[in-house]
Design a protein around this motif. Structure first.
Motif, PDB file in Angstrom:
ATOM      1  N   ARG A   1       2.224   4.883   0.656  1.00  0.00           N
ATOM      2  CA  ARG A   1       1.963   5.840   1.723  1.00  0.00           C
ATOM      3  C   ARG A   1       1.226   7.054   1.166  1.00  0.00           C
ATOM      4  O   ARG A   1       1.411   7.422   0.010  1.00  0.00           O
ATOM      5  CB  ARG A   1       3.283   6.282   2.358  1.00  0.00           C
ATOM      6  CG  ARG A   1       4.032   5.162   3.079  1.00  0.00           C
ATOM      7  CD  ARG A   1       5.328   5.681   3.662  1.00  0.00           C
ATOM      8  NE  ARG A   1       6.055   4.626   4.353  1.00  0.00           N
ATOM      9  CZ  ARG A   1       7.234   4.802   4.940  1.00  0.00           C
ATOM     10  NH1 ARG A   1       7.824   5.998   4.874  1.00  0.00           N
ATOM     11  NH2 ARG A   1       7.825   3.794   5.560  1.00  0.00           N
ATOM     12  N   PRO A   2       0.391   7.700   2.029  1.00  0.00           N
ATOM     13  CA  PRO A   2      -0.342   8.886   1.559  1.00  0.00           C
ATOM     14  C   PRO A   2       0.576   9.959   0.975  1.00  0.00           C
ATOM     15  O   PRO A   2       0.247  10.601  -0.018  1.00  0.00           O
ATOM     16  CB  PRO A   2      -1.032   9.391   2.842  1.00  0.00           C
ATOM     17  CG  PRO A   2      -1.195   8.162   3.681  1.00  0.00           C
ATOM     18  CD  PRO A   2       0.020   7.319   3.402  1.00  0.00           C
TER      19      PRO A   2
ATOM     20  N   THR B   1       0.833  -1.194   0.000  1.00  0.00           N
ATOM     21  CA  THR B   1       0.000   0.000   0.000  1.00  0.00           C
ATOM     22  C   THR B   1       0.872   1.249   0.000  1.00  0.00           C
ATOM     23  O   THR B   1       1.669   1.449   0.925  1.00  0.00           O
ATOM     24  CB  THR B   1      -0.914   0.035   1.242  1.00  0.00           C
ATOM     25  OG1 THR B   1      -1.700  -1.148   1.274  1.00  0.00           O
ATOM     26  CG2 THR B   1      -1.831   1.255   1.201  1.00  0.00           C
TER      27      THR B   1
ATOM     28  N   ASP C   1      -0.099  11.224  -7.860  1.00  0.00           N
ATOM     29  CA  ASP C   1      -1.240  11.968  -8.413  1.00  0.00           C
ATOM     30  C   ASP C   1      -0.759  13.121  -9.290  1.00  0.00           C
ATOM     31  O   ASP C   1      -1.326  13.393 -10.354  1.00  0.00           O
ATOM     32  CB  ASP C   1      -2.133  12.509  -7.288  1.00  0.00           C
ATOM     33  CG  ASP C   1      -2.897  11.412  -6.580  1.00  0.00           C
ATOM     34  OD1 ASP C   1      -3.026  10.308  -7.151  1.00  0.00           O
ATOM     35  OD2 ASP C   1      -3.363  11.645  -5.443  1.00  0.00           O
TER      36      ASP C   1
ATOM     37  N   SER D   1      -1.718   3.307  -8.750  1.00  0.00           N
ATOM     38  CA  SER D   1      -2.944   3.868  -8.171  1.00  0.00           C
ATOM     39  C   SER D   1      -4.177   2.977  -8.357  1.00  0.00           C
ATOM     40  O   SER D   1      -5.229   3.239  -7.771  1.00  0.00           O
ATOM     41  CB  SER D   1      -3.220   5.243  -8.778  1.00  0.00           C
ATOM     42  OG  SER D   1      -2.123   6.105  -8.588  1.00  0.00           O
TER      43      SER D   1
ATOM     44  N   MET E   1       1.511   9.119  -2.519  1.00  0.00           N
ATOM     45  CA  MET E   1       0.406   9.271  -3.467  1.00  0.00           C
ATOM     46  C   MET E   1       0.294  10.706  -3.983  1.00  0.00           C
ATOM     47  O   MET E   1      -0.194  10.919  -5.093  1.00  0.00           O
ATOM     48  CB  MET E   1      -0.922   8.859  -2.817  1.00  0.00           C
ATOM     49  CG  MET E   1      -1.068   7.364  -2.589  1.00  0.00           C
ATOM     50  SD  MET E   1      -0.804   6.377  -4.094  1.00  0.00           S
ATOM     51  CE  MET E   1      -2.098   7.031  -5.157  1.00  0.00           C
TER      52      MET E   1
END
Length: 359
Positions: free
Chosen positions: A61-62, A59, A69, A318, A65
């Motif tokens: 990490r924020p 996963t 993005d 993503s 991302m």
């Protein structure tokens, strides 16, 4: 400003690492396994598949991302803008003139089909609008732009985007090879097909890049890009139309603005065509700076490929497979049928158009 750059840097670097690693894998497959100069799997496809595997195994990490993005939204668009350096005005006008009627036919076909389908496969009218515009115009961007003007719920937006992502990725990976087989290597037809039959701008760019890398056809990538960018501009027409159809009788302002949804990178793409054509006029063969100009063009072409491959890696990372599984079968059925239909309509329209007007 500096803080924002710091926040997005890790994700951008990760996408670049995936791009370089994908190129390394491509070289290993070509040289070590097949003893050829070109792998049967393109670098762009490896980047997407590698991103999907890694993004679902670990996963992100924020903080990571944020950069991924940014890569999907802006570095992708910069790569598409740089693709304009490959084209002349004549090619742009030629490809665009042929593409517009094909785009109109495909859009109308999808709208009519979705209208008929929702009578057999009951889903909300809002969901049907979102799937229709996402399939026919430009994927998730069209869905997000349309959602406010038809009061779509967040779950409907998420379902529609998951739907478009799933079938768009499948088409992106399959259609380049199908186009080569079906159109017998005709770059103009293959490019028009990829540009009209695949949903997202990123997916069309990836499919065109895969085709170019595998079948040595830069014209196909050029045609697919021009076709998709023209298709994107139809947002300016389709969103007000959907707002009118959904909100008939309601004069309340829905906050729609053409300026807010116009794909400005199309202007950048055209601007790069202008730069190329002016440069070709200034730096002729006899000019002492001609080699420098040629090297500059080659550099931008290579940079466009790197940026697009980075964006494909970011897209792959993503994609959450578990979210796609939870989509539900009814929107899935509508999305599947519309995706197949737009491909079939694209082929039929292409065949009729070429036999009627170009042969």
């Amino acid at each position: 400003m500096f803080k924002n750059i710091t926040n997005i840097t890790p994700g951008i670097v990760l996408a670049l690492v995936f791009c370089l690693f994908s190129q390394g894998i491509n070289n290993v497959i070509a040289i070590e396994l097949f003893n050829t100069t070109k792998s049967p799997i393109s670098t762009a496809m490896i980047a997407i598949l590698l991103g999907i595997v890694m993004g679902n195994a670990f996963t992100p990490r924020p903080g990571m991302m944020l950069g991924l993005d940014f890569t999907q939204k802006y570095i992708l668009k910069l790569g598409i803008i740089f693709l304009g350096i490959r084209l002349s005005f004549g090619e742009f006008i030629k490809f665009g003139t042929i593409a517009i009627p094909l785009i109109i036919v495909c859009i109308l076909s999808v709208l009519i089909l979705v209208k008929l389908l929702i009578k057999k496969v009951p889903i909300s009218s809002r969901m049907s609008y979102l799937i229709a515009i996402g399939t026919s115009v430009c994927g998730a961007t069209a869905i997000v732009a349309t959602a406010p003007v038809i009061n779509a719920k967040k779950t409907e937006v998420a379902y529609a985007i998951a739907n478009i992502t799933l079938f768009g990725v499948i088409a992106m990976l399959v259609y380049p090879y199908f186009a080569e087989w079906y159109f017998y290597g005709e770059p103009l037809k293959a490019g028009l097909f990829l540009g009209t039959a695949i949903h997202e701008t990123s997916q069309v760019a990836a499919a065109g890049l895969i085709y170019d890398q595998q079948f040595n056809s830069p014209e196909t990538l050029n045609v697919a890009t021009v076709t998709k960018l023209i298709r994107n501009t139809f947002l300016v027409i389709m969103i007000p139309l959907f707002a009118f159809l959904y909100n008939r009788g309601n004069v309340k302002d829905k906050g729609y603005s053409i300026l807010s949804i116009f794909p400005y990178f199309v202007i950048g793409f055209i601007g790069m065509i202008v730069v190329r054509n002016i440069g070709d006029q200034v730096f002729t063969v006899e000019n002492s700076n001609f080699e420098t100009w040629k090297n500059f063009i080659g550099y931008l072409k290579s940079l466009a490929t790197v940026f697009l491959t980075m964006a494909m890696a970011a897209v792959g990372i993503s994609i959450n497979i578990n979210e796609l599984k939870s989509m539900g079968y009814k929107p899935f059925v509508v999305g599947l049928i519309t995706a197949i239909t737009v491909g079939i309509v694209s082929i039929i329209t292409l065949e009729i158009f070429f036999k009627t007007f170009l042969y």
